[in-house]
Design a protein around this motif. Structure first.
Motif, PDB file in Angstrom:
ATOM      1  N   CYS A  41      94.004  63.833  -0.014  1.00 20.33           N
ATOM      2  CA  CYS A  41      94.206  65.291   0.006  1.00 20.33           C
ATOM      3  C   CYS A  41      94.998  65.731  -1.214  1.00 20.33           C
ATOM      4  N   ASP A  46      95.326  69.457  -2.680  1.00 24.26           N
ATOM      5  CA  ASP A  46      95.773  70.052  -1.416  1.00 24.26           C
ATOM      6  C   ASP A  46      97.107  69.426  -1.027  1.00 24.26           C
ATOM      7  N   THR A  49      98.367  70.234   3.310  1.00 19.36           N
ATOM      8  CA  THR A  49      97.900  69.498   4.493  1.00 19.36           C
ATOM      9  C   THR A  49      98.766  68.266   4.702  1.00 19.36           C
TER      10      THR A  49
END
Length: 506
Positions: A41, A46, A49
């Protein structure tokens, strides 16, 4: 040359074995099922998350991002998230720990030369390679876990502290906490003993300066006007060539005290006399500690996720397990006729004190095992760990077995303390035992990975052994490593994680 030899030796077995592991077990294994998707991730950009099953901070993920970016700078520079994500494969992420294992070997080599420079580079190289072969540390070199990187950060923190690079040491300490929260205890341990050593250094420095000033006043008063210039130059040469004798600092740190109370009082008085110098030097550690306490307060606990499975518990039996595991892992130091005789001689020399100490240790051990021995659900459910078999086939084979092992637990700890006491002050030994307790006792899960850092510290401060014993232990480690690898790669069954649960199924 010693550093290159250690790094080359670790790389020589780590790289081909890592390729073998990745070819046979290409998918995430054990806790990798949480770590690898999380760092992937991050590779996609990202950073919001977070898997609630992960208990440790994202320090290892940051190392992997920097590592992958260094290998593929074009993808990172172009900021193409999809392209960069493609490089974050399981195999490449696992190779992060191969690099960290090489760093650990080099750091152990440098620490040995810093702690005991008389051993020489050849012996330090041999010991560093031995630590790299230690089975628990060796096995997790090939998986994407936080343990190897955590050990590297702690060793770097220790080395910087010994070299009096306190800001650098505190920075490594902060990063080690980002890898595993319990490393804060090792930061406190290194900082506390470093502060005592620094106060002793300042005390010796002050004494030497005072003696030099007395010498200067006495000499100047006897110098006539006609040779005043030449005498002043001679005094300056004497002062520059004899700043602080290193032997004086070593003798001060190893000074024998009539009692433990005298040793504590001496350390406190030296710290108080140099309080402002010590405070200024060690303020970076205090800053890291304040930030960590703020994090604990904000987070409501020390772990990030899966808090219900990692509740702080009074698991005092962990101390006993650590003592035995460490003594067995360091057989040539602890389970030898000479060491048994050494402890027996100490008991005969101090009959009253030793008898009282042994009775107290036996009583506390029995009490801890009976009331504070915890069987964590993870320990009972997952047969991919040695602790699963040790618990079922040894400790739980009969209700008396855990009590029968008490004398061996007590012997192991007495042997550890005896060996450390030969080279370290009693304050250092006590602070080490307390640090081990504060790291292990709150952990409800029996996991040998948690013992690696204190065990390596034991190796660093244990006396040197003969080349024959060192070679024999190296072969023993290699045999266990090979057996572990075969069982891991070629056993006839596989455990798979059942989605949405914490269970593992056939």
């Amino acid at each position: 040359m010693g550093r290159l030899a250690v790094a080359a030796a670790v790389a020589a077995w780590s790289i081909p074995l890592a390729v073998l592991v990745d070819s046979i077990v290409p998918d995430p294994y054990m806790d990798e099922i949480f770590h690898i998707p999380q760092v992937q991730c991050y590779c996609r950009g990202d950073f919001l998350t977070w898997d609630p099953m992960i208990t440790t901070p994202p320090g290892l993920y940051y190392i992997s991002l920097a590592y992958v970016a260094s290998l593929f700078p074009g993808a990172w520079a172009s900021r193409i998230a999809e392209a960069f994500d493609a490089f974050c494969t399981t195999a490449l992420l696992r190779s992060t720990n191969v690099i960290m294992a090489m760093a650990c070997g080099v750091l152990v080599h440098d620490l040995l030369l810093c702690i005991r420079p008389e051993i020489g580079k050849r012996k330090a190289t041999a010991f560093a390679i031995l630590v790299a072969l230690y089975p628990i540390h060796w096995f997790f070199t090939f998986l994407y876990y936080t343990d190897v990187a955590s050990l590297a950060a702690v060793l770097a923190m220790y080395l910087s502290c010994l070299k009096k690079q306190f800001w650098v040491s505190a920075a490594f300490g902060a990063f080690s906490i980002l890898l595993r929260q319990t490393n804060v205890m090792w930061m406190i341990f290194f900082a506390a003993n470093g502060a005592i050593a620094h106060a002793q250094y300042l005390n010796v420095k002050g004494n030497v300066s005072y003696k030099n000033s007395e010498l200067t006043d006495e000499s100047v008063s006897k110098v006539s006007d006609r040779d005043n210039k030449s005498a002043a130059l001679g005094l300056r040469r004497r002062q520059n060539s004899n700043p602080i004798n290193k032997r004086e600092v070593v003798a001060e740190s190893n000074k024998m005290y009539t009692s433990f109370t005298d040793e504590i009082w001496d350390a406190i008085s030296k710290l108080w006399n140099s309080k402002w110098e010590v405070l200024i030097a060690f303020i970076p550690f205090a800053m890291v500690l304040v930030v960590f306490v703020a994090f604990i307060t904000w987070n409501g606990g020390i772990v990030l996720g899966a808090k219900e499975a990692h509740v702080v518990s009074p698991h005092f039996a962990q101390l006993l397990y650590f003592g035995l595991v460490s003594a067995v892992a360091l057989l040539p130091w602890h389970f030898t006729p000479s060491q048994v005789y050494d402890l027996f001689h100490w008991c005969r020399k101090n009959k009253t004190y030793s008898s009282f100490s042994i009775l107290i240790a036996l009583g506390l051990s029995l009490f801890s095992l009976h009331f504070f021995s915890i069987a964590h659900p993870y320990l009972l459910a997952d047969n991919r760990h040695y602790t699963f078999y040790i618990w079922r086939k040894v400790i739980q084979v009969h209700w008396m077995m855990k009590y029968i092992l008490v004398p061996i637990y007590v012997y192991s700890w007495f042997s550890i303390v005896n060996i450390l006491g030969k080279s370290q002050t009693r304050v250092w030994v006590l602070s080490f035992v307390l640090s081990v307790a504060l790291v292990l006792v709150p952990a409800p899960l029996v996991e040998f990975r948690y013992y690696t850092i204190p065990l390596v510290i034991l190796v660093l401060h244990s006396p040197m052994i003969s080349n024959g014993k060192l070679l024999a232990l190296g072969f023993l480690y290699a045999a266990v490593d090979l057996f572990t690898l075969v069982m891991f790669l070629f056993r006839p069954f596989r455990w798979q994680h059942e989605p949405g649960t914490q269970r593992f199924i056939w």
